[in-house]
Scaffold this active site. Sequence first.
Site, PDB file in Angstrom:
ATOM      1  N   HIS A   1      -1.651  -5.734  31.614  1.00 33.44           N
ATOM      2  CA  HIS A   1      -1.864  -6.153  32.995  1.00 33.44           C
ATOM      3  C   HIS A   1      -3.325  -6.512  33.206  1.00 33.44           C
ATOM      4  CE1 HIS A   1       1.609  -3.320  33.197  1.00 33.44           C
ATOM      5  NE2 HIS A   1       2.125  -4.416  33.726  1.00 33.44           N
TER       6      HIS A   1
ATOM      7  N   HIS B   1       4.752 -11.385  32.181  1.00 31.89           N
ATOM      8  CA  HIS B   1       4.845 -11.009  30.772  1.00 31.89           C
ATOM      9  C   HIS B   1       5.704 -11.985  29.974  1.00 31.89           C
ATOM     10  CE1 HIS B   1       2.883  -7.336  31.887  1.00 31.89           C
ATOM     11  NE2 HIS B   1       3.869  -6.962  32.678  1.00 31.89           N
TER      12      HIS B   1
END
Lengths: 329, 329
Positions: free
Chosen positions: A216, A54
């Site tokens: 994700h 991330h």
Amino acid sequence: MQIINEAASALDDALRGITLTYPQLHQVPGTRAVFDSRFQDDTVPLIGGGGSGHDPAHWGYVGDGMLTAAVMGPMFTPPTAADIVATVKAATKQKRAFFIVKNFQSDVASFGAAASSLRSEGYDIGTCVVADDISVDTGSLIPRRRGVAGTVLVHKILGAAARRGANIAELRMLAAELMPEIKTIGFSFSGARMPGHDDYSFELPPNAVACGVGIHGEPGYRIEPYTSSELLARELLGKIRQSFHWHPGDPLAVFINSLGGTAVMEQMIFASDVQQLLQLEPVAIQWRKVGTFLTSSGMHGLSLSILRLSDPKWLDALQAEVHVAAWMN
Amino acid sequence: MQIINEAASALDDALRGITLTYPQLHQVPGTRAVFDSRFQDDTVPLIGGGGSGHDPAHWGYVGDGMLTAAVMGPMFTPPTAADIVATVKAATKQKRAFFIVKNFQSDVASFGAAASSLRSEGYDIGTCVVADDISVDTGSLIPRRRGVAGTVLVHKILGAAARRGANIAELRMLAAELMPEIKTIGFSFSGARMPGHDDYSFELPPNAVACGVGIHGEPGYRIEPYTSSELLARELLGKIRQSFHWHPGDPLAVFINSLGGTAVMEQMIFASDVQQLLQLEPVAIQWRKVGTFLTSSGMHGLSLSILRLSDPKWLDALQAEVHVAAWMN
């Protein structure tokens, strides 16, 4: 192709780059966590984190006025409770901490187990769970309520409060007030890429876009024909409006986040469309930020977060100066 | 696929996004230039710019302590002299300005013509030309000496001097001292993309990398098999070392720039490799910055700039706090 050495060492190599580039960030031995070595330990430390993939979350928010430490796990997998416990012990000697957790089952489990473990040693641990995603599950149409880009705004607003000396009860109350006021939804043209792999977690037909994607590489609630930035802005704002019930004059913060593979020009065109559409609403944009904050490992897409600034102190907190890797004052 | 509305309006749509997101930036009517509306006009205004397609350059550096205005032209095409003249007149009433120009023939021509025109109206105009690229022409092997990412460091160091009250002669002398100490070289896996076009200005075979690429999709001095980030770091540092002749103890600034399509993880792995290699040299890394600063419209690659900090004031200048869109303090 990716600029890496070996897939197996990519996360550790990147972490070495992070600590060499930001020497104030110290790695917690045996983990992928970093803490702010300049932390004075006279305020409640905020601890964030989650899976890797991330970037610049969450290490990019470690510094005075945001997080005291960020604990990263493997790709898209949260750190273990033991990693979180070790991080808290490295970051503070005061037996207290406040956790900011994204609402994924495994993240909540890891941070929850770490909190239990620390409490059993006499620590005072507060926790909040961010669930800003308003996307719905494709099958059940049940809201997913994942924690996504709005988490960065929580870091900033709780960070300002912690720096001003808020205690754990006050941070918990602030988080509880803040959470219902943050809504996020995203779209993308592709899934995410794992280090060393050139394929994406999902691929769309040409000229198709997935709305409501996760961070994700999750595919979203609908795949539809892509026509323009403006229609995507309408779609996302429409979804946020449905969940918000704005009142005339509501002060808003607008936060537009690249999911990783999105050019600055694209970010700015979408930012223009969102802001022009909001100017037609009976609301007041009091703050806006556009950039790359919490990504989904190279996904070509954006998320839009709207925070209703119900308390004027939240605007002050968003505007407060910080010195961290990934927040421009 | 790109997040735009129409290719023909992409640059103007993005500029609207920029001025809506950063309301302190005012557009100069009839141009793609923005100026700092908070500029007090009591110091020499710095004017930068060039073609569009380099986001966040150059608008991302407009603000106190860096540029007073940035003049963008069409994609990869510099603004006209008339646009530059209009921008100077919008930014200042003091009949003085200093231009920071990248060393491309058409950029030098536009800014040169603007300087001549303004001087004929009684303006005092200083100019410097950045030529930090150490790549060579594939055919002739003659150095290209283009102005590339090092330009951002020039904005920062001259910006700090201008804010402290340097006059045009002092800025010119500072620029002359600075220029030979900045060296940049880049690589990429792909060329650049124009708005609305999915094809790249060049494509490489799989597992190939182009060294010495330009910021307008120019292919570079050599295409070679790609093996790893570390070998690219060795190649680029080798080229920079050849042109520098470091002395033991030389203080260096390291500046790693994404050309637009490069993930933060990749940036950090390359940053790790560069810094680890430099630790083996008899030099001292005193400052480093890694991010997306001056891009080549979505090119997947990086550039490495090394600045020898011959004057300790340059380090102070790099560290000075600024409030602009694309520079983290």
